[in-house]
Design a protein around this motif. Structure first.
Motif, PDB file in Angstrom:
ATOM      1  N   LEU A   1      26.666  88.980  35.689  1.00 26.57           N
ATOM      2  CA  LEU A   1      26.233  88.984  35.125  1.00 26.57           C
ATOM      3  C   LEU A   1      26.840  87.867  34.210  1.00 26.57           C
ATOM      4  O   LEU A   1      27.184  87.094  35.868  1.00 26.57           O
ATOM      5  CB  LEU A   1      26.669  90.223  33.279  1.00 26.57           C
ATOM      6  CG  LEU A   1      25.902  91.709  34.011  1.00 26.57           C
ATOM      7  CD1 LEU A   1      27.079  92.049  32.757  1.00 26.57           C
ATOM      8  CD2 LEU A   1      25.076  91.602  33.644  1.00 26.57           C
ATOM      9  N   PRO A   2      26.042  86.654  33.466  1.00 25.16           N
ATOM     10  CA  PRO A   2      26.243  86.465  33.010  1.00 25.16           C
ATOM     11  C   PRO A   2      28.108  85.855  33.006  1.00 25.16           C
ATOM     12  O   PRO A   2      27.829  86.393  31.925  1.00 25.16           O
ATOM     13  CB  PRO A   2      25.309  85.617  31.574  1.00 25.16           C
ATOM     14  CG  PRO A   2      24.387  86.393  32.026  1.00 25.16           C
ATOM     15  CD  PRO A   2      24.357  87.629  32.289  1.00 25.16           C
ATOM     16  N   LYS A  62      16.130  91.846  29.283  1.00 24.76           N
ATOM     17  CA  LYS A  62      18.059  91.339  30.354  1.00 24.76           C
ATOM     18  C   LYS A  62      18.469  90.427  29.220  1.00 24.76           C
ATOM     19  O   LYS A  62      19.908  90.585  29.354  1.00 24.76           O
ATOM     20  CB  LYS A  62      17.199  91.275  31.694  1.00 24.76           C
ATOM     21  CG  LYS A  62      16.535  91.728  32.202  1.00 24.76           C
ATOM     22  CD  LYS A  62      15.942  91.324  33.767  1.00 24.76           C
ATOM     23  CE  LYS A  62      15.166  91.990  34.585  1.00 24.76           C
ATOM     24  NZ  LYS A  62      14.848  91.586  35.698  1.00 24.76           N
ATOM     25  N   ASP A  63      18.176  88.945  28.554  1.00 29.68           N
ATOM     26  CA  ASP A  63      18.195  88.675  28.026  1.00 29.68           C
ATOM     27  C   ASP A  63      19.600  89.036  26.631  1.00 29.68           C
ATOM     28  O   ASP A  63      20.199  88.561  26.439  1.00 29.68           O
ATOM     29  CB  ASP A  63      17.183  87.732  27.113  1.00 29.68           C
ATOM     30  CG  ASP A  63      17.792  85.903  26.927  1.00 29.68           C
ATOM     31  OD1 ASP A  63      18.895  85.557  27.393  1.00 29.68           O
ATOM     32  OD2 ASP A  63      17.703  85.400  25.552  1.00 29.68           O
ATOM     33  N   ASN A  75      22.412  90.586  28.383  1.00 21.15           N
ATOM     34  CA  ASN A  75      23.195  89.534  28.564  1.00 21.15           C
ATOM     35  C   ASN A  75      24.447  89.128  27.054  1.00 21.15           C
ATOM     36  O   ASN A  75      25.278  89.089  27.355  1.00 21.15           O
ATOM     37  CB  ASN A  75      22.444  88.005  29.738  1.00 21.15           C
ATOM     38  CG  ASN A  75      22.053  88.533  30.871  1.00 21.15           C
ATOM     39  OD1 ASN A  75      22.117  90.056  31.277  1.00 21.15           O
ATOM     40  ND2 ASN A  75      21.175  88.216  31.003  1.00 21.15           N
ATOM     41  N   TYR A 117      26.611  96.828  37.967  1.00 26.38           N
ATOM     42  CA  TYR A 117      26.844  95.653  36.829  1.00 26.38           C
ATOM     43  C   TYR A 117      28.249  95.036  37.679  1.00 26.38           C
ATOM     44  O   TYR A 117      29.144  95.350  38.284  1.00 26.38           O
ATOM     45  CB  TYR A 117      26.567  95.446  35.699  1.00 26.38           C
ATOM     46  CG  TYR A 117      25.485  95.712  34.870  1.00 26.38           C
ATOM     47  CD1 TYR A 117      24.219  94.717  34.999  1.00 26.38           C
ATOM     48  CD2 TYR A 117      25.003  96.801  34.972  1.00 26.38           C
ATOM     49  CE1 TYR A 117      23.897  94.943  34.520  1.00 26.38           C
ATOM     50  CE2 TYR A 117      24.411  97.528  34.525  1.00 26.38           C
ATOM     51  CZ  TYR A 117      22.739  95.979  34.400  1.00 26.38           C
ATOM     52  OH  TYR A 117      21.854  96.542  33.566  1.00 26.38           O
ATOM     53  N   LEU A 175      30.758  92.047  36.095  1.00 26.18           N
ATOM     54  CA  LEU A 175      30.770  90.627  34.991  1.00 26.18           C
ATOM     55  C   LEU A 175      31.981  90.050  35.667  1.00 26.18           C
ATOM     56  O   LEU A 175      33.275  90.755  34.778  1.00 26.18           O
ATOM     57  CB  LEU A 175      31.635  92.399  33.715  1.00 26.18           C
ATOM     58  CG  LEU A 175      31.370  90.938  33.007  1.00 26.18           C
ATOM     59  CD1 LEU A 175      30.078  89.838  31.691  1.00 26.18           C
ATOM     60  CD2 LEU A 175      32.143  91.750  30.997  1.00 26.18           C
TER      61      LEU A 175
END
Length: 511
Positions: free
Chosen positions: A66-67, A418-419, A422, A502, A504
């Motif tokens: 993830l970002p 998805k955006d 996030n 995920y 993170l």
């Protein structure tokens, strides 16, 4: 390290259990001595062995990076007083090591003092130390300590017994366990091993010494008087009341039949299961290895072989690249197995592809021939990719992001957005990360990073939470934070709800 120590103790428990149930009653004394010494060493070595073929056969789980969540400067806290940052578990461990080291030196000093005080009488291949007004009898290497109060007619048999200890270097065994106790003082199995090996030493000496006389006469020497005992754990004592009954029972025991040596074969399946266990488990060290930048190598596939392209070496990177069709057959790495530098470079590469709108069907990391790791950017057909996914990844129960028909949906977001997912994750972390927990932690100044790995299962619940952080307190807090995530709409693949993994990253600054 904790996992390693747990495995060592577990293996020692199993080895001792096999010894007590199958071997301790047999008269193969020298073989039992070898078993005890070898298995205690094996218990430290086995957790270090990993069988590559077994590791490759166990399906790995894949996690989407993830970002990165960067906490605002307002949430950066000052380091607290030194006493709040002390790792008291380490303090207890080193204090224990120091205490047992001092105890070891004291025991050694007592023996040396006896030698210097009463002198040595050279008697052939051993040195005799007579202790006035004492009835002690014990040996240390080729020194035999004998109390002057022991009747003359009994001394010969005692010396014969102690000479076996001396000639077979039994003191070396006991010193080994004494030194082991310094670093493993908290491990009860070290004391159990030392007790077992001491008893085997006596069995060996009794077996040799009793051959030169009737067993009844030898037993009478053991029972004739009550003698004092020198309480030094790495000497061989002729009279030790707690084990005399066992020694007499073993002296009078009928020698075990040779066929019973087959009992030692139980070690084969035991070792096999231990190796399988260690190969299927892994330990991630809290201190990560650092990568080194090298001129990048770009690989492709030609005639079924992976070869280096002529365009390699144009800049230095932590990761190499693979641009061929299909995927390499070398070991594949999950993102959280990469070093911090490699993860940063991987994230930057992923971000650059997202910016230009490239749909990357495969974005995985493999081992290159030079031992480095390479990012595979091949784009085989969707059919081929799904076929590969079914055989290598879907069996693990966790589906990579690129295989999904629908990504998991955060509450309040449009389905599969998805955006929005996030951004919602980033806001959730920023709102719920309590930076006050970093007070009193001895963290190095500068950027600190936390990685937390989790899954959104088929029911949309968050499971399998594992964090890696610069301090145990932060690790516990981040894991608790992720547990608070709301239930989500699960991802889908081929019309079925699936689990999605995920990773993170969370970054904050320490001044």
């Amino acid at each position: 390290m904790i996992n390693y120590l747990i495995q060592v103790i577990l293996f020692q428990v199993l080895f001792v259990a096999v010894y007590d149930f199958f071997l301790s009653k047999e008269t193969f004394f020298n073989k039992n001595r070898g078993y005890l010494l070898s298995t205690v060493v094996l218990s430290f070595l086995l957790p270090l062995f990993k069988i590559p073929t077994v590791q490759k056969a166990v399906p790995q789980q894949y996690y989407t990076l993830l970002p990165e969540v960067v906490l605002s400067p307002q949430k950066v806290l000052e380091k607290a007083a030194w006493y709040q940052s002390v790792n008291y578990l380490d303090v207890v461990f080193w204090c224990g090591c120091f205490l047992f080291f001092v105890m070891f030196l004291v025991k050694l000093e007592r023996i040396i003092r006896l030698i210097l005080k009463y002198g040595i009488r050279q008697q052939g291949n051993y040195k005799l130390v007579l202790l006035p007004k004492e009835t002690k009898a014990f040996s240390f290497f080729n020194y035999i300590f004998l109390g002057n109060e022991i009747p003359t007619q009994k001394r010969e048999k005692i010396i014969e017994h102690e000479l076996v200890h001396s000639e077979q270097k039994h003191t070396v065994d006991l010193l080994f366990f004494e030194l082991l106790k310094i670093g493993m003082w908290f491990n009860p199995m070290v004391y159990v091993y030392q007790n077992r090996i001491s008893l085997v030493h006596e069995y060996i000496s009794d077996a040799v010494a009793s051959k030169s006389d009737k067993k009844e006469n030898y037993i009478n020497h053991l029972l004739a008087d009550i003698f004092q005992v020198e309480h030094i754990s790495f000497i061989n004592q002729f009279y030790k009341h707690s084990i005399i009954k066992k020694r007499i029972a073993m002296i009078t025991k009928t020698p075990s039949k040779k066929v019973k040596q087959l009992k030692y074969l139980v070690l084969i399946p035991l070792l096999g299961s231990m190796l399988l266990y260690t190969s299927c488990t892994s330990e991630q060290d809290t201190i990560e290895k650092k990568s080194v930048k090298q001129p990048i190598k770009v690989y492709e596939k030609k005639d079924g072989k992976i070869v280096e392209k002529a365009s390699s070496g144009y800049q230095s990177k932590y990761l190499d690249l693979y641009l061929g069709d299909g995927m390499p057959s070398t070991r594949e790495y999950a993102i959280d197995e990469l070093t911090e530098e490699e993860r940063d470079e991987y994230a930057a590469l992923l971000k650059s592809f997202n910016k230009i709108g490239v749909i990357q069907l495969k974005f995985r990391v493999f081992e290159a021939e030079n031992g480095r790791r390479m990012v595979a950017l091949g784009k085989p057909s969707i059919e081929k990719y799904k076929e590969l996914g079914k055989t290598t990844q879907l069996d693990a129960g966790v589906v990579p992001f690129s295989l999904l028909d629908k990504a998991p949906t955060f509450p309040g977001c449009a389905e599969g957005d998805k955006d929005c997912f996030n951004k919602s994750m980033m806001k959730f972390v920023q709102d719920n990360f309590d930076t006050s927990i970093t007070k009193g932690l001895d963290l190095t100044s500068g950027k600190q990073r936390v990685y937390v790995r989790y899954k959104i299962n088929k029911d949309g619940n968050v499971t399998g939470i594992e964090a890696r952080a610069p301090h145990a307190t932060i690790k516990e807090h981040v894991e608790a934070l992720v547990r608070k995530l709301p239930q989500m709409q699960p991802g889908e693949h081929n019309g079925k709800k699936v689990s999605v993994g995920y990773t993170l990253p969370i970054t904050f600054e320490v001044k």
